[in-house]
Design a protein around this motif. Sequence first.
Motif, mmCIF file in Angstrom:
data_model
loop_
_atom_site.group_PDB
_atom_site.id
_atom_site.type_symbol
_atom_site.label_atom_id
_atom_site.label_comp_id
_atom_site.label_asym_id
_atom_site.label_seq_id
_atom_site.Cartn_x
_atom_site.Cartn_y
_atom_site.Cartn_z
ATOM 1 N N LEU A 141 15.057 24.081 -28.275
ATOM 2 C CA LEU A 141 13.676 24.526 -28.419
ATOM 3 C C LEU A 141 13.471 25.439 -29.617
ATOM 4 C CD1 LEU A 141 12.858 25.303 -24.692
ATOM 5 C CD2 LEU A 141 11.968 23.418 -26.039
ATOM 6 N N GLY A 142 14.556 26.070 -30.093
ATOM 7 C CA GLY A 142 14.422 27.022 -31.189
ATOM 8 C C GLY A 142 13.885 28.366 -30.737
ATOM 9 N N PHE A 143 14.032 28.676 -29.442
ATOM 10 C CA PHE A 143 13.520 29.929 -28.896
ATOM 11 C C PHE A 143 14.374 30.296 -27.690
ATOM 12 C CE2 PHE A 143 9.848 32.704 -29.347
ATOM 13 C CZ PHE A 143 9.822 33.401 -28.153
ATOM 14 N N PRO A 144 14.723 31.596 -27.527
ATOM 15 C CA PRO A 144 15.549 31.988 -26.374
ATOM 16 C C PRO A 144 14.878 31.619 -25.061
ATOM 17 C CG PRO A 144 15.366 33.790 -27.954
ATOM 18 C CD PRO A 144 14.386 32.743 -28.389
ATOM 19 N N LEU A 145 15.655 31.100 -24.113
ATOM 20 C CA LEU A 145 15.106 30.646 -22.838
ATOM 21 C C LEU A 145 16.093 30.951 -21.724
ATOM 22 C CD1 LEU A 145 12.588 29.017 -21.760
ATOM 23 C CD2 LEU A 145 14.105 27.026 -21.758
ATOM 24 N N SER A 146 15.585 31.455 -20.612
ATOM 25 C CA SER A 146 16.392 31.705 -19.417
ATOM 26 C C SER A 146 15.643 31.156 -18.210
ATOM 27 C CB SER A 146 16.628 33.212 -19.237
ATOM 28 O OG SER A 146 15.408 33.867 -18.902
ATOM 29 N N TYR A 147 16.317 31.138 -17.068
ATOM 30 C CA TYR A 147 15.639 30.679 -15.847
ATOM 31 C C TYR A 147 14.400 31.520 -15.566
ATOM 32 C CZ TYR A 147 14.308 30.031 -11.073
ATOM 33 O OH TYR A 147 13.546 29.800 -9.961
ATOM 34 N N GLU A 148 14.556 32.831 -15.693
ATOM 35 C CA GLU A 148 13.438 33.738 -15.438
ATOM 36 C C GLU A 148 12.252 33.408 -16.339
ATOM 37 O OE1 GLU A 148 13.665 38.022 -16.621
ATOM 38 O OE2 GLU A 148 13.714 38.314 -14.448
ATOM 39 N N ASP A 149 12.529 33.107 -17.612
ATOM 40 C CA ASP A 149 11.455 32.751 -18.541
ATOM 41 C C ASP A 149 10.689 31.516 -18.054
ATOM 42 O OD1 ASP A 149 12.239 34.808 -20.272
ATOM 43 O OD2 ASP A 149 13.597 33.504 -21.377
ATOM 44 N N VAL A 150 11.418 30.517 -17.569
ATOM 45 C CA VAL A 150 10.791 29.280 -17.104
ATOM 46 C C VAL A 150 9.894 29.553 -15.903
ATOM 47 C CG1 VAL A 150 11.232 27.016 -16.081
ATOM 48 C CG2 VAL A 150 12.627 27.807 -17.995
ATOM 49 N N GLU A 151 10.417 30.241 -14.911
ATOM 50 C CA GLU A 151 9.642 30.508 -13.697
ATOM 51 C C GLU A 151 8.384 31.311 -14.014
ATOM 52 O OE1 GLU A 151 10.135 33.218 -9.760
ATOM 53 O OE2 GLU A 151 11.796 31.819 -10.135
#
Length: 289
Positions: A141-151
């Motif tokens: 995606l070119g951007f930091p992502l975590s589970y918390e970010d998705v939810e």
Amino acid sequence: MQRKRSSASSAKPLALALGLVALSSCGIIRTTSSSEEDYPAVSVDYSGPTQRSLEAQIAGEAPYASVLRGALDAELQLGAQSLTTRINATIVKGQTIYWSVVPFPLVEAARVWFTPEGITVIDRMHGRYAEASFAELSRLLGFPLSYEDVEYLLLAKPNLGKGSMRLQSFRPTQAGATATFLDREKRMVHLELNGVSRLTEARYYQSTMHAAPLVTARYSYSEGSMQRGLPEATTITLQRSAGKGKSELSLDWSRLKRHEGALPDLTIKIKPSYERIDLTELVKLLSKL
């Protein structure tokens, strides 16, 4: 989340295009429920958003129930192509998002899991699956992502991720307020709030040098959804390469309710005969629908 290979049903890559998914029941698991009137309503702040109230939302716990279940109406747009489907969803706050994608009655096309470890997508239509960590998704995606970010992105909780975001500006507006945050790498998050301090739009930029956001999320509300601590609907738009149009995922949460009672089995199960493919290959399947 425990992973086990077995003869379970599989899944189709609907939510993968945006790197966003929500955990759901397959529609074949028995559920228990309570009346909507028994649910404690989330308080609604009619005094208007302030910098302090926004900071409290960012630091605080998400207002929705610990377990949510229900059927979602979803629409995915990839350029000129569009796919509409039903998704049976279960969300365990802070732990799992699971979707069972049912484009036609009694036809489960896909299962998608987001867990703190990453994403698993089982493509039942083609007998294959993909797994990826959040580090891999972030590179894609070119951007930091975590589970918390998705939810939080799906369910409209103001969120700055785990980086070093700092408030650059907070400005009251006629509609509510806007706030802009920057980190050391000049990545930027722009948030818009309505008059009752609910998040109505979040834009994520790869850097201040980019005029267009990488990801934009927009939220609408009803009185009932606000009392459940949820948006009524979420629309997430992902910027694509020049000339390829937009990728957009729209979700109607109006039938997502608090769930009480035993949880369904959310174990990730993959048939031994299924072929494992690269995450980018699974994304390409969407363009052939």
